[in-house]
Scaffold this motif. Structure first.
Motif, PDB file in Angstrom:
ATOM      1  N   ARG A 151      48.020  30.729  36.512  1.00  0.00           N
ATOM      2  CA  ARG A 151      46.612  30.589  36.150  1.00  0.00           C
ATOM      3  C   ARG A 151      45.829  29.931  37.289  1.00  0.00           C
ATOM      4  NH1 ARG A 151      46.571  29.415  29.543  1.00  0.00           N
ATOM      5  NH2 ARG A 151      46.915  31.622  29.112  1.00  0.00           N
ATOM      6  N   SER A 196      44.652  35.074  34.195  1.00  0.00           N
ATOM      7  CA  SER A 196      46.051  34.648  34.172  1.00  0.00           C
ATOM      8  C   SER A 196      47.011  35.814  34.198  1.00  0.00           C
ATOM      9  CB  SER A 196      46.342  33.758  32.953  1.00  0.00           C
ATOM     10  OG  SER A 196      46.628  34.522  31.808  1.00  0.00           O
ATOM     11  N   VAL A 230      42.364  33.800  30.348  1.00  0.00           N
ATOM     12  CA  VAL A 230      42.874  32.582  29.703  1.00  0.00           C
ATOM     13  C   VAL A 230      42.250  32.398  28.311  1.00  0.00           C
ATOM     14  CG1 VAL A 230      42.911  30.045  29.854  1.00  0.00           C
ATOM     15  CG2 VAL A 230      43.401  31.426  31.882  1.00  0.00           C
TER      16      VAL A 230
END
Ligand code: NAD
Ligand code: IPM
Ligand code: MN
Length: 372
Positions: free
Chosen positions: A102, A283, A297
């Motif tokens: 991430r 991500s 995310v």
């Protein structure tokens, strides 16, 4: 030909995935890539219609893909956990996507919630993605004697827990077990420290709460010590509470953070806030030798779903991460550059950052830069 399974999912999922798809089509045209997409209608509507969360047959079909692209799971009409655990976590575990990459990067033109001299925010956040308190082992028992059998099954191992509880003087008890294997801790450290080494990042910040959860994060620390020593890359240990503080006060001190699953979940929403908001954060759920899955995310954002208000940048940047993992580096860079260009120009801004641009117009703006 690279085959991509697309799971738009719930809420704003389909809205942001539509934009990521537009961008992928544009970059495929520009770079002459052969990408083949197949959609899988998993999520709340599918579940409410068929009573099926995720079938073995669908898993089988997904396993034939080169990569997966997902929007979000979760819907107020469905009890929390059914879709999140039944689809999202099941996919992460089934495909053994043990890395949750991430990246946290505040791009030029995006307003930061921090004071203006907070420094550069650009760090690799690496979250372990298959263990810790996400293993799904828990239960509830009433006063008296009880016995619960729990089974932790992963691709590479199985652990059976026989939990006998004798509960006195209390009406009910709920418990949830976190589990970290040496292999699980070691492989995430190997991924992180290898990446740090290749990018020249030092030190790697290893997050835990080893002062309280001494067993689970004891093994976590040992793995970090071992891998850091073996690869010759410096590390520092920091407790999760302090990391939360430093991420807000001095985010530029971090270049790479490695965190266990649950802390990583929490800190990456904080990271998303530092990069302008959840709508900007991409991500990848990565299995370096298997099928990886890319998703923003953020969740399904039911509060803004269906209104064209969602920011699609996180989904678009997730598609860029996907291209990179498929070995399409130039195309991935095209997408990232186009996003940077649109944000820097500042003409297009979605509502989450005070603008008026719709989800789909934001996608169009990125496409226009790619095809220019
Ligand atoms: P959320 O991420 O959906 O939303 C949190 C806040 O951020 C909301 O105010 C929302 O409007 C805003 N937001 C999220 N995405 C945005 C975007 N692209 N553009 C602009 N604003 C955006 O988290 P939540 O509200 O806690 O959860 C909603 C549902 O999503 C729940 O069912 C939850 O379980 C699920 N969820 C799924 C995922 C996933 O699929 N990866 C992640 C988190 C939450
Ligand atoms: C995320 C989400 C998921 C997680 C939930 C929906 C299971 O919050 O991707 O960050 O906790 O990993
Ligand atoms: Mn989360």
């Amino acid at each position: 030909m690279q085959r991509i399974g697309v799971i738009p999912g719930d809420g704003v999922g389909p809205e942001v995935i539509a934009e990521a798809r537009k961008v992928l089509d544009a970059v495929a045209e520009k770079r002459n890539l052969a990408l083949e997409f197949e959609e899988f209608p998993l999520g709340a509507s599918h579940f409410l219609k068929t009573d099926e969360v995720l079938s073995d047959e669908t898993l089988q079909r997904l396993s034939k893909k080169d990569a997966l692209l997902l929007g979000a799971m979760g819907d107020p009409r469905v009890k929390p956990g059914i879709l999140e655990k039944g689809v999202l976590l099941r996919l992460r575990f089934h495909f053994d996507q043990y890395v949750n990459l991430r990246p946290v990067k505040l791009m030029e033109g995006v307003p930061s919630p921090l004071r203006s001299d907070a420094g550069r925010i650009d760090l690799q956040f690496i979250r372990e993605n298959t263990e810790d308190f996400y293993v799904g082992l828990g239960g509830r028992v009433k006063k008296g004697l009880s016995k619960t059998e729990l089974d932790l099954k992963r691709r590479t191992y199985e652990a059976k827990f026989d939990v006998g509880i004798e509960l006195e003087d209390e009406e009910e008890l709920a418990f949830q077990i976190g589990a970290i294997t040496r292999h699980g801790a070691r492989r995430i450290m190997e991924y992180a420290f290898q990446m740090a080494k290749s990018k020249g990042i030092e030190p790697v910040t290893c997050v835990d709460k080893a002062n309280v959860l001494t067993d689970a994060y004891g093994i976590w620390r040992e793995a970090a010590e071992e891998v850091s020593g073996r690869l010759g890359v410096k590390k520092e240990f920091q407790y999760v509470d302090a990391v939360a503080l430093h991420m807000v006060r001095t985010p530029d001190r971090f270049k790479m953070i490695v965190a266990p699953n649950l802390f990583g979940d929490i800190l990456t929403d904080l990271g998303a806030a530092l990069q302008g908001g959840l709508g900007f954060a991409p991500s990848g759920n990565i299995n370096p030798s298997g099928v990886s899955m890319f998703e923003p995310v953020h969740g399904s954002a039911p509060d803004i779903a269906g209104k064209g208000l969602a920011n699609p940048i996180g989904a678009i940047l997730s598609a860029s991460l996907m291209l990179e993992s498929l070995g399409q580096k130039p195309a991935a860079a095209d997408v990232e550059r186009a996003v940077q260009g649109v944000l820097r120009a500042g003409k297009h801004r979605t509502a989450d950052v005070g603008g008026k641009t719709s989800t789909s117009k934001m996608g169009d703006a990125v496409v226009a830069v790619i095809l220019k």
